[in-house]
Design a protein around this motif. Structure first.
Motif, PDB file in Angstrom:
ATOM      1  N   SER A  35      31.662 -49.470 -37.760  1.00 46.47           N
ATOM      2  CA  SER A  35      32.128 -50.731 -38.345  1.00 46.47           C
ATOM      3  C   SER A  35      32.174 -51.830 -37.290  1.00 46.47           C
ATOM      4  O   SER A  35      31.773 -52.976 -37.547  1.00 46.47           O
ATOM      5  N   VAL A  36      32.669 -51.481 -36.099  1.00 49.88           N
ATOM      6  CA  VAL A  36      32.722 -52.459 -35.000  1.00 49.88           C
ATOM      7  C   VAL A  36      31.320 -52.925 -34.640  1.00 49.88           C
ATOM      8  O   VAL A  36      31.062 -54.127 -34.461  1.00 49.88           O
ATOM      9  N   ILE A  37      30.382 -51.979 -34.539  1.00 47.69           N
ATOM     10  CA  ILE A  37      28.997 -52.328 -34.199  1.00 47.69           C
ATOM     11  C   ILE A  37      28.394 -53.228 -35.273  1.00 47.69           C
ATOM     12  O   ILE A  37      27.761 -54.248 -34.985  1.00 47.69           O
ATOM     13  N   GLY A  38      28.609 -52.863 -36.549  1.00 47.78           N
ATOM     14  CA  GLY A  38      28.019 -53.622 -37.637  1.00 47.78           C
ATOM     15  C   GLY A  38      28.514 -55.050 -37.727  1.00 47.78           C
ATOM     16  O   GLY A  38      27.724 -55.996 -37.811  1.00 47.78           O
ATOM     17  N   ILE A  39      29.825 -55.252 -37.666  1.00 44.65           N
ATOM     18  CA  ILE A  39      30.371 -56.596 -37.869  1.00 44.65           C
ATOM     19  C   ILE A  39      30.267 -57.465 -36.619  1.00 44.65           C
ATOM     20  O   ILE A  39      30.175 -58.693 -36.711  1.00 44.65           O
ATOM     21  N   SER A  40      30.258 -56.850 -35.437  1.00 41.99           N
ATOM     22  CA  SER A  40      30.197 -57.651 -34.208  1.00 41.99           C
ATOM     23  C   SER A  40      28.768 -58.058 -33.844  1.00 41.99           C
ATOM     24  O   SER A  40      28.583 -59.039 -33.113  1.00 41.99           O
ATOM     25  N   MET A  44      27.933 -61.639 -32.191  1.00 42.16           N
ATOM     26  CA  MET A  44      27.427 -61.716 -30.813  1.00 42.16           C
ATOM     27  C   MET A  44      26.075 -62.423 -30.756  1.00 42.16           C
ATOM     28  O   MET A  44      25.805 -63.202 -29.832  1.00 42.16           O
ATOM     29  N   LEU A  45      25.208 -62.147 -31.740  1.00 41.08           N
ATOM     30  CA  LEU A  45      23.915 -62.833 -31.785  1.00 41.08           C
ATOM     31  C   LEU A  45      24.093 -64.337 -31.974  1.00 41.08           C
ATOM     32  O   LEU A  45      23.381 -65.133 -31.357  1.00 41.08           O
ATOM     33  N   ALA A  46      25.045 -64.717 -32.824  1.00 40.77           N
ATOM     34  CA  ALA A  46      25.300 -66.139 -33.048  1.00 40.77           C
ATOM     35  C   ALA A  46      25.778 -66.818 -31.766  1.00 40.77           C
ATOM     36  O   ALA A  46      25.347 -67.927 -31.439  1.00 40.77           O
ATOM     37  N   VAL A  54      16.897 -72.673 -31.852  1.00 46.68           N
ATOM     38  CA  VAL A  54      16.720 -71.729 -32.968  1.00 46.68           C
ATOM     39  C   VAL A  54      18.062 -71.260 -33.551  1.00 46.68           C
ATOM     40  O   VAL A  54      18.071 -70.396 -34.428  1.00 46.68           O
ATOM     41  N   TYR A  55      19.167 -71.834 -33.097  1.00 44.89           N
ATOM     42  CA  TYR A  55      20.488 -71.347 -33.513  1.00 44.89           C
ATOM     43  C   TYR A  55      20.669 -71.422 -35.026  1.00 44.89           C
ATOM     44  O   TYR A  55      21.010 -70.425 -35.676  1.00 44.89           O
ATOM     45  N   LYS A  57      18.483 -71.738 -37.426  1.00 45.20           N
ATOM     46  CA  LYS A  57      17.536 -70.901 -38.167  1.00 45.20           C
ATOM     47  C   LYS A  57      17.938 -69.433 -38.088  1.00 45.20           C
ATOM     48  O   LYS A  57      17.862 -68.696 -39.084  1.00 45.20           O
ATOM     49  N   ALA A  58      18.371 -68.996 -36.895  1.00 45.66           N
ATOM     50  CA  ALA A  58      18.785 -67.597 -36.727  1.00 45.66           C
ATOM     51  C   ALA A  58      20.001 -67.280 -37.589  1.00 45.66           C
ATOM     52  O   ALA A  58      20.057 -66.236 -38.246  1.00 45.66           O
ATOM     53  N   ILE A  59      20.977 -68.196 -37.615  1.00 46.99           N
ATOM     54  CA  ILE A  59      22.181 -68.000 -38.434  1.00 46.99           C
ATOM     55  C   ILE A  59      21.823 -67.919 -39.912  1.00 46.99           C
ATOM     56  O   ILE A  59      22.356 -67.092 -40.669  1.00 46.99           O
ATOM     57  N   LEU A  60      20.893 -68.781 -40.359  1.00 46.71           N
ATOM     58  CA  LEU A  60      20.494 -68.797 -41.765  1.00 46.71           C
ATOM     59  C   LEU A  60      19.825 -67.482 -42.167  1.00 46.71           C
ATOM     60  O   LEU A  60      20.116 -66.921 -43.231  1.00 46.71           O
ATOM     61  N   ILE A  61      18.946 -66.962 -41.327  1.00 46.18           N
ATOM     62  CA  ILE A  61      18.252 -65.700 -41.630  1.00 46.18           C
ATOM     63  C   ILE A  61      19.239 -64.534 -41.633  1.00 46.18           C
ATOM     64  O   ILE A  61      19.185 -63.656 -42.500  1.00 46.18           O
ATOM     65  N   ILE A  62      20.168 -64.525 -40.665  1.00 46.20           N
ATOM     66  CA  ILE A  62      21.199 -63.473 -40.628  1.00 46.20           C
ATOM     67  C   ILE A  62      22.048 -63.526 -41.900  1.00 46.20           C
ATOM     68  O   ILE A  62      22.367 -62.499 -42.503  1.00 46.20           O
ATOM     69  N   LYS A  63      22.389 -64.739 -42.350  1.00 43.70           N
ATOM     70  CA  LYS A  63      23.224 -64.881 -43.535  1.00 43.70           C
ATOM     71  C   LYS A  63      22.480 -64.429 -44.789  1.00 43.70           C
ATOM     72  O   LYS A  63      23.077 -63.851 -45.704  1.00 43.70           O
ATOM     73  N   CYS A  64      21.163 -64.682 -44.865  1.00 38.26           N
ATOM     74  CA  CYS A  64      20.386 -64.225 -46.023  1.00 38.26           C
ATOM     75  C   CYS A  64      20.293 -62.699 -46.046  1.00 38.26           C
ATOM     76  O   CYS A  64      20.361 -62.087 -47.117  1.00 38.26           O
TER      77      CYS A  64
END
Length: 339
Positions: A35-40, A44-46, A54-55, A57-64
């Motif tokens: 769970s820690v690995i998944g949510i963090s 951390m990438l953000a 690319v910030y 764009k990266a956030i948008l793709i992660i959110k999709c």
């Protein structure tokens, strides 16, 4: 009725309290770390991409990707489990459960509840914003432009207009952030419902045949679900303390649910397959499913694909976001084979 007897015989053959307790202890640590690995990971990438071109764009793709995970969680995992609980022969053979599809009704209540919370919070934020903006506007006076004074006044008003536009842009950005934070918080509530149900059910179970395959499956389940929630938390730009608190709460909810289930069983000898337990599990699962369906479709997918200026201006980003959405939903759906 013969099916109920067969299921009971199979459950008794796998019932081993000591072996089940050992598996639960192992699962608590495994589920916590995954769970820690998944949510963090998204958070951390953000932070890694923050300040770079690319910030956004990266956030948008992660959110999709996150939206796909959340939608699949609600439709492929939570809702079918809730339906199965209320359709169990111990429940469905009695009134009123055999007379009405309560899982669908409670799911609808969850959707409408999420809509009500969304409308209330949005109207509160909008009214606060409008009162603030009206309070900052002064009285306007007419001055002829042909005069020297008029020219000076026109220049002054032009400068004031530019300042007001800047203020409006900042206010709209702040409203978007408030909306994203609201979405993240309501989403975490829905996921916590789901996680508590999983944990308590596993904690009360004495069936080692059921628990053993669930340990590995739930580990991957928590990774993908954590990535879904973490993507929304990353975009909402919470403070470090709030982000850490939300990540911690997600990580400990399922292990705490397992502990709670073990305590309930040891104190009361409560049977996780009793009609009352199945009804409670089915109703809570249906409610959380409705919340997650609304949040996934309305506040995540529709908001990004139809109301995001960045995606509208770059067609390739829309295609990449749709691929991320499909990958997220596919990854979570495959896990339904095991959990």
């Amino acid at each position: 009725m013969a099916l109920c007897v067969t299921d009971a015989t199979r459950a008794l053959a796998c019932r081993d309290g000591k072996a089940a307790a050992n598996l639960k202890l192992v699962s608590m640590f495994v589920i916590f770390f995954t769970s820690v690995i998944g949510i963090s990971s998204p958070v951390m990438l953000a932070r890694l991409f923050q300040g770079k071109p690319v910030y956004d764009k990266a956030i948008l793709i992660i959110k999709c990707f996150a939206a796909g995970v959340i939608l699949s969680t609600s439709l492929v995992h939570v809702l079918p489990d809730a339906f199965d609980s209320l359709s169990d022969c111990q429940v469905a053979s009695h009134h009123p459960w055999k007379d009405f599809p309560f899982s669908g009704l409670v799911t609808l209540i969850g959707v409408l509840t999420a809509l009500l919370v969304d409308l209330t919070a949005t109207s509160h934020v909008d009214s606060h914003s409008h009162s603030h903006s009206h309070g900052n506007k002064g009285s306007s006076e007419y001055t002829p432009i042909g005069t020297h004074e008029g020219l000076g006044t026109a220049c002054k008003k032009s400068a004031e207009t530019e300042v007001e536009l800047g203020v409006d842009d900042r206010q709209s950005e702040e409203l978007v952030k408030l909306k994203q934070r609201l979405v993240s918080q309501v989403l975490e509530i829905g996921i916590i419902f789901h996680s508590v149900i999983i944990g308590v059910t596993m904690g009360m179970s004495q069936n080692q045949c059921t628990i053993r395959p669930l340990v590995a499956a739930l580990a991957f389940h928590q990774i993908f679900e954590g990535m879904g929630l973490g993507g929304c938390i990353a975009q909402a730009s919470f403070s470090f303390g709030t982000t850490a608190y939300m990540c911690f709460m997600f990580s400990v909810t399922t292990p705490m649910g397992i502990v709670l289930g073990m305590i309930v069983f040891s104190v009361t000898g409560y049977n996780d397959s009793s009609p009352n337990a199945l009804i409670l599990e089915g109703l809570l699962g249906s409610l959380s499913s409705g919340i997650l369906i609304y949040m996934g479709l309305v506040d995540l997918i529709a908001l990004d694909f139809f109301h995001n200026k960045l995606m509208g201006s770059q067609p390739w980003l829309k295609k990449a976001s749709f691929i991320a959405l499909v990958l997220g939903s596919t990854s979570m759906s495959i896990l339904a084979l095991w959990a």
